[in-house]
Enzyme design. Structure first.
Site, PDB file in Angstrom:
ATOM      1  N   HIS A   9      39.590  32.119  48.481  1.00  0.00           N
ATOM      2  CA  HIS A   9      38.190  31.891  48.145  1.00  0.00           C
ATOM      3  C   HIS A   9      37.925  32.097  46.654  1.00  0.00           C
ATOM      4  O   HIS A   9      38.701  32.733  45.932  1.00  0.00           O
ATOM      5  CB  HIS A   9      37.294  32.823  48.959  1.00  0.00           C
ATOM      6  CG  HIS A   9      37.556  34.278  48.686  1.00  0.00           C
ATOM      7  ND1 HIS A   9      37.082  34.935  47.555  1.00  0.00           N
ATOM      8  CD2 HIS A   9      38.238  35.212  49.375  1.00  0.00           C
ATOM      9  CE1 HIS A   9      37.454  36.188  47.582  1.00  0.00           C
ATOM     10  NE2 HIS A   9      38.173  36.386  48.672  1.00  0.00           N
ATOM     11  N   HIS A 150      42.018  34.557  52.351  1.00  0.00           N
ATOM     12  CA  HIS A 150      41.777  35.690  51.465  1.00  0.00           C
ATOM     13  C   HIS A 150      43.059  36.178  50.811  1.00  0.00           C
ATOM     14  O   HIS A 150      44.167  35.807  51.213  1.00  0.00           O
ATOM     15  CB  HIS A 150      41.150  36.834  52.262  1.00  0.00           C
ATOM     16  CG  HIS A 150      39.901  36.454  52.985  1.00  0.00           C
ATOM     17  ND1 HIS A 150      38.650  36.632  52.452  1.00  0.00           N
ATOM     18  CD2 HIS A 150      39.715  35.895  54.216  1.00  0.00           C
ATOM     19  CE1 HIS A 150      37.736  36.202  53.318  1.00  0.00           C
ATOM     20  NE2 HIS A 150      38.362  35.754  54.386  1.00  0.00           N
TER      21      HIS A 150
END
Length: 212
Positions: A9, A150
């Site tokens: 992200h 992530h």
């Protein structure tokens, strides 16, 4: 063969501050939004059949920006949610080091030995992520899949697919909004591209984040 385009992200305000996020649902920073837009543009002309994201907003929004160019709806998979840091979540790295000096040192030297207080360990993350990736490889053979996750998730799954145990966790770097490309053919995984940030305007970020 399946091809997985694995994103981390974009930047969040907690990334800037050095706070441990874990499963806290933090938003993208203004710079993180711009990073997401640049990643989306970089992938605009790449054939993508499916888009899957962690349910957390920072990954979902990063994925959505790219998926929109392909007319895809983003599917959520909780198995690729970031590691639960338990009591460390929302706390600045310096404060964690002061409160949990032994565990914090171990996290940065032997991460495979750390059980987050009231959270997960890397083996928990590895197992759930590997289950997801094996399922993708079986169900979506012949497709190119966009997956947004992530830092710890990406590091754990990349280590595992390469046959490395979690002691190698810190040897994999994942900058905000980096692009990785993974392929699996007949059960054999390989890394085609790792931590690519050229679309963001630099080859090496030079950024060492204090919190995940």
């Amino acid at each position: 063969m399946i091809r997985i385009i694995l994103l981390r992200h974009g930047e969040t305000t907690w990334n800037i501050e050095g706070r441990y996020q874990g499963q806290e649902d933090t938003p993208l920073s203004p710079r993180g939004l711009e990073q997401g837009k640049k990643a989306a543009l970089a992938l605009k002309d790449v054939p993508i059949d499916r888009a899957i994201s962690s349910p957390l907003f920072r990954s979902y929004e990063t994925c959505r920006m790219a998926a929109d160019y392909h007319g895809l709806t983003v599917e959520k998979d909780s198995r690729i949610t970031e590691i639960s840091h338990g009591k460390w979540e929302g706390i600045h790295a310096d404060e964690i080091e002061a409160r949990y000096p032994t565990e914090f040192h171990l996290w940065h030297t032997h991460p495979e030995q750390v059980q987050m207080p009231e959270g997960e360990n890397l083996e928990d993350v590895r197992k759930r992520c590997r289950e997801a990736f094996d399922e993708y490889a079986e169900k979506y053979d012949g497709e190119t899949i966009l997956v947004a996750a992530h830092d710890a998730v990406n590091k754990a799954i990349i280590c595992d697919l390469l046959g490395l145990d979690m002691s190698h966790f810190w040897q994999i770097k994942q900058d905000n909004c980096c692009i990785n490309v993974l392929e699996c053919d007949k059960g054999i995984w390989r890394i085609v591209s790792l931590n690519n940030t050229a679309h963001l305007g630099y080859l090496v970020s030079g950024i060492e984040q204090k919190g995940l």
